[in-house]
Design a protein around this motif. Structure first.
Motif, PDB file in Angstrom:
ATOM      1  N   THR A 157      16.731  53.368  22.344  1.00 38.10           N
ATOM      2  CA  THR A 157      15.635  53.783  21.466  1.00 38.10           C
ATOM      3  C   THR A 157      15.910  55.214  21.011  1.00 38.10           C
ATOM      4  O   THR A 157      16.872  55.854  21.454  1.00 38.10           O
ATOM      5  CB  THR A 157      14.277  53.736  22.188  1.00 38.10           C
ATOM      6  OG1 THR A 157      14.217  54.783  23.166  1.00 38.10           O
ATOM      7  CG2 THR A 157      14.079  52.384  22.886  1.00 38.10           C
ATOM      8  N   GLU A 158      15.041  55.733  20.154  1.00 39.58           N
ATOM      9  CA  GLU A 158      15.213  57.105  19.684  1.00 39.58           C
ATOM     10  C   GLU A 158      14.998  58.126  20.796  1.00 39.58           C
ATOM     11  O   GLU A 158      15.396  59.296  20.682  1.00 39.58           O
ATOM     12  CB  GLU A 158      14.241  57.380  18.534  1.00 39.58           C
ATOM     13  CG  GLU A 158      12.778  57.204  18.908  1.00 39.58           C
ATOM     14  CD  GLU A 158      11.852  57.484  17.749  1.00 39.58           C
ATOM     15  OE1 GLU A 158      12.244  58.278  16.864  1.00 39.58           O
ATOM     16  OE2 GLU A 158      10.742  56.926  17.720  1.00 39.58           O
ATOM     17  N   HIS A 159      14.357  57.699  21.885  1.00 34.75           N
ATOM     18  CA  HIS A 159      14.079  58.603  22.992  1.00 34.75           C
ATOM     19  C   HIS A 159      15.125  58.513  24.108  1.00 34.75           C
ATOM     20  O   HIS A 159      15.079  59.293  25.053  1.00 34.75           O
ATOM     21  CB  HIS A 159      12.706  58.300  23.581  1.00 34.75           C
ATOM     22  CG  HIS A 159      11.584  58.388  22.585  1.00 34.75           C
ATOM     23  ND1 HIS A 159      11.201  59.583  22.009  1.00 34.75           N
ATOM     24  CD2 HIS A 159      10.790  57.427  22.041  1.00 34.75           C
ATOM     25  CE1 HIS A 159      10.208  59.359  21.167  1.00 34.75           C
ATOM     26  NE2 HIS A 159       9.943  58.069  21.169  1.00 34.75           N
ATOM     27  N   GLY A 160      16.032  57.556  24.002  1.00 34.35           N
ATOM     28  CA  GLY A 160      17.050  57.384  25.032  1.00 34.35           C
ATOM     29  C   GLY A 160      17.220  55.924  25.393  1.00 34.35           C
ATOM     30  O   GLY A 160      16.910  55.025  24.602  1.00 34.35           O
ATOM     31  N   THR A 161      17.691  55.665  26.594  1.00 37.06           N
ATOM     32  CA  THR A 161      17.894  54.295  27.074  1.00 37.06           C
ATOM     33  C   THR A 161      16.703  53.874  27.924  1.00 37.06           C
ATOM     34  O   THR A 161      16.388  54.525  28.916  1.00 37.06           O
ATOM     35  CB  THR A 161      19.186  54.192  27.909  1.00 37.06           C
ATOM     36  OG1 THR A 161      20.283  54.683  27.148  1.00 37.06           O
ATOM     37  CG2 THR A 161      19.449  52.739  28.309  1.00 37.06           C
TER      38      THR A 161
END
Length: 218
Positions: A157-161
């Motif tokens: 995702t845009e925030h990480g895994t």
């Protein structure tokens, strides 16, 4: 910490048209979450393939238990071992007598080769698990666990895994061979230092995989 016994999915093989007769020999059995499915000395000599869900494979010695692996869909295992098998979530197993499997393998070389490859991976993974328990500290094993889950079950995702772990802290501790208190302490430190984020009870985010990978050395 690598938790899956084999990279080969046996479900793919046994669902091929040429193995339709073999597939019909299995009996599907459902088990609820947190059930002890098999234990040493089980009365029947069976093999089973995981169709749905995940199970924990572990050894029990006195008041301690040591996790060997997580069984996932496509994995095969047997009831006549020294290991206990418990469900981590609702599961469906495809079960057959071991003798039937032997008979089928004798007349179907393609399937036999696949199962032999799986057994070879089981042996390799067993040594890998022993190596991890002996030579890696708890922090490293916990980091390895999150890295493995990120690589095999994570979503970018845009925030990480993002990874979803539908297991308790006690179960996580058992998987990596530690105590609940120690795991809780390390996870709390990881959350505080930002290498791990927790959004829901079972939902974790790894903002930076490289940062997590280096965390155990810090």
């Amino acid at each position: 910490m690598k938790t899956k016994l084999s990279s080969i999915n046996l479900l793919t093989e046994i669902n091929k048209p040429e193995n339709r007769d073999f597939l019909s020999e299995f009996t599907a059995i459902n088990y609820p979450k947190n059930s002890l499915v098999y234990s040493p000395g089980h009365e029947r000599d069976l093999v089973f393939v995981v169709k749905k869900g995940r199970l924990r494979l572990y050894l029990a010695v006195e008041d301690k238990d040591f996790s060997l692996a997580i069984l996932e869909p496509g994995d095969i295992y047997a009831t006549h071992t020294r290991a206990h098998v418990e469900t981590l979530e609702d599961v469906t197993l495809m079960v057959m007598p071991t003798q039937k499997l032997h008979s089928y393998m004798a007349t179907h070389p393609a399937l036999s080769r696949t199962i032999i490859r799986i057994l070879g991976e089981l042996l390799k993974q067993s040594f890998s698990i022993i190596d991890s328990l002996v030579f890696k500290d708890i922090k490293q094993r916990l980091v390895d666990f999150f890295l493995y889950e990120a690589g095999h079950n994570g979503t970018q995702t845009e925030h990480g895994t993002t990874i979803r772990l539908d297991i308790t802290t006690t179960q996580l501790a058992a998987i990596i061979g530690s105590s609940r208190q120690t795991v809780s302490t390390i996870v709390s430190a990881m959350l505080k230092e930002g290498v791990l984020e927790k959004k829901e009870r079972t939902l974790y985010i790894i903002p930076n995989v490289d940062l997590l990978r280096n965390y155990a050395q810090s």
